[in-house]
Design an enzyme around this catalytic site. Sequence first.
Site, mmCIF file in Angstrom:
data_model
loop_
_atom_site.group_PDB
_atom_site.id
_atom_site.type_symbol
_atom_site.label_atom_id
_atom_site.label_comp_id
_atom_site.label_asym_id
_atom_site.label_seq_id
_atom_site.Cartn_x
_atom_site.Cartn_y
_atom_site.Cartn_z
ATOM 1 N N ASN A 8 0.594 -1.079 -0.014
ATOM 2 C CA ASN A 8 0.112 0.016 0.033
ATOM 3 C C ASN A 8 0.961 1.358 -0.069
ATOM 4 O O ASN A 8 1.225 1.804 1.218
ATOM 5 C CB ASN A 8 -0.898 -0.053 1.326
ATOM 6 C CG ASN A 8 -1.991 1.161 1.242
ATOM 7 O OD1 ASN A 8 -1.817 2.086 0.440
ATOM 8 N ND2 ASN A 8 -2.950 0.821 2.100
ATOM 9 N N ARG A 65 -2.181 -1.276 -3.686
ATOM 10 C CA ARG A 65 -3.152 -0.412 -3.785
ATOM 11 C C ARG A 65 -2.671 0.623 -5.320
ATOM 12 O O ARG A 65 -1.639 1.235 -5.146
ATOM 13 C CB ARG A 65 -3.267 0.458 -2.607
ATOM 14 C CG ARG A 65 -3.976 1.558 -2.613
ATOM 15 C CD ARG A 65 -3.512 2.669 -1.679
ATOM 16 N NE ARG A 65 -4.339 3.722 -1.599
ATOM 17 C CZ ARG A 65 -3.833 4.935 -1.037
ATOM 18 N NH1 ARG A 65 -2.700 5.178 -0.566
ATOM 19 N NH2 ARG A 65 -4.776 6.047 -0.987
ATOM 20 N N HIS A 154 -10.392 6.129 -1.660
ATOM 21 C CA HIS A 154 -10.792 5.497 -0.436
ATOM 22 C C HIS A 154 -11.700 4.357 -0.609
ATOM 23 O O HIS A 154 -12.301 3.874 0.366
ATOM 24 C CB HIS A 154 -11.188 6.395 0.870
ATOM 25 C CG HIS A 154 -10.184 7.440 1.399
ATOM 26 N ND1 HIS A 154 -10.654 8.637 1.795
ATOM 27 C CD2 HIS A 154 -8.812 7.348 1.376
ATOM 28 C CE1 HIS A 154 -9.651 9.214 2.027
ATOM 29 N NE2 HIS A 154 -8.379 8.688 1.865
ATOM 30 N N ARG A 215 -5.345 19.128 3.350
ATOM 31 C CA ARG A 215 -6.041 19.657 1.856
ATOM 32 C C ARG A 215 -7.309 20.524 2.483
ATOM 33 O O ARG A 215 -7.961 20.370 3.434
ATOM 34 C CB ARG A 215 -6.590 18.362 1.154
ATOM 35 C CG ARG A 215 -5.237 17.476 0.609
ATOM 36 C CD ARG A 215 -5.937 16.198 -0.087
ATOM 37 N NE ARG A 215 -4.823 15.208 -0.071
ATOM 38 C CZ ARG A 215 -5.204 14.061 -0.003
ATOM 39 N NH1 ARG A 215 -6.294 13.717 0.349
ATOM 40 N NH2 ARG A 215 -3.911 13.378 -0.269
ATOM 41 N N GLU A 356 -7.676 -1.731 5.083
ATOM 42 C CA GLU A 356 -7.541 -1.819 3.561
ATOM 43 C C GLU A 356 -6.619 -2.727 3.030
ATOM 44 O O GLU A 356 -6.720 -3.193 1.905
ATOM 45 C CB GLU A 356 -6.786 -0.388 3.058
ATOM 46 C CG GLU A 356 -7.855 1.014 3.160
ATOM 47 C CD GLU A 356 -7.125 2.427 2.996
ATOM 48 O OE1 GLU A 356 -7.312 2.941 2.055
ATOM 49 O OE2 GLU A 356 -6.562 2.797 3.709
#
Length: 372
Positions: A8, A65, A154, A215, A356
């Site tokens: 990942n 990923r 996501h 962000r 994940e």
Amino acid sequence: MSKVLVLNSGSSSIKYRLYDGDRVLDKGTVERIGEPGGGPSDHTGAIRQILDGLDLTGLAAVGHRVVHGGRRFTAPTLVDDEVLAAITDLVPLAPLHNPANLAGIEVAREALPGVPQVAVFDTAFHHTLPDSAATYAIDREVAQRYGIRRYGFHGTSHAYVSRRTAELLDRPYEEINTITLHLGNGASACAVAGGRSVATSMGMSPLEGLVMGTRSGDLDPTIVFHLRREGGLGVDEIDDLLNHRSGLLGLSGVNDVRELLAHRAAGDEAAALAFDVYCRRITGYVGAYYALLGRVDAVTFTAGVGEHAAPVRAAALAGLDRLGITVDPDRNAGSGDRLVSPDGAEVAVCVIGTDEEREIARAARAVVTGGS
């Protein structure tokens, strides 16, 4: 053999997990890649370091990923030269992430030539978005020419957590409607109807939507024009401002919510305002997605902030009692996967740890075995 390695890769770090079935054999994170005084100089070196330290005997697959799959990749995909070229073509849509993801694939293909490599895309879960959710209201020909649409991100987290929510509630996944809130340094909301993403806050890039660590999230586009015309900022400067110097960091000077909460408790007005802006944005998305879904069975918090910041959960859902959404203070202060809503609440409020890497491993195994 059932061993699966998951890589990942982020812009400056790589998480890895080695699974044998559901059992984790080895795991770790290589951080500060490419940073002065940090770890390896680049992702290639970091991945070689990871591979050299693992027993990969009997490895069945490597799951990677990949942040952006564009419109082409709507499911986990076995990597070949054509797929690798297509992911490379998508770099302009995810310039901060896809290059790191590509490095992982290329090094693993070279080091493990007989092992299937599987790309699992952040955007894939959101391919079920209806056109009305994915379409921006700009000239159609311009949008088509430049690939402008809502892709969402996501996806592996929202898929895993929404399915785990159904398990926690002992309800069929295909029958429940869930609002999932992935709140980490990056943050996104998703409305999941019967296992299908029907709305999500991130858009063409991970910049849109919720306020994040660095962000801005949702922003009037005129701000970009204003900064260019009045401030003389170049495109790259504005990009850096909105992606790396905005959000909680821009508002308060810190991007870690733990620090933010400490500063707020000490009376820091900037931290208090940042907290309010952050939580208010979440509240707005929960309300909007409730309206879109029509019926909500659960609101689920996940990722670093979602799992560990009780004040954020309480503030983000404050005032939604009329919608059947309430938080029990004692349960909210607990830990682990659990309900934090009171008994008998119309809408279950859950906290579930995302995984994940496990989701990527499951997907990679399904690709190479033909399973589901």
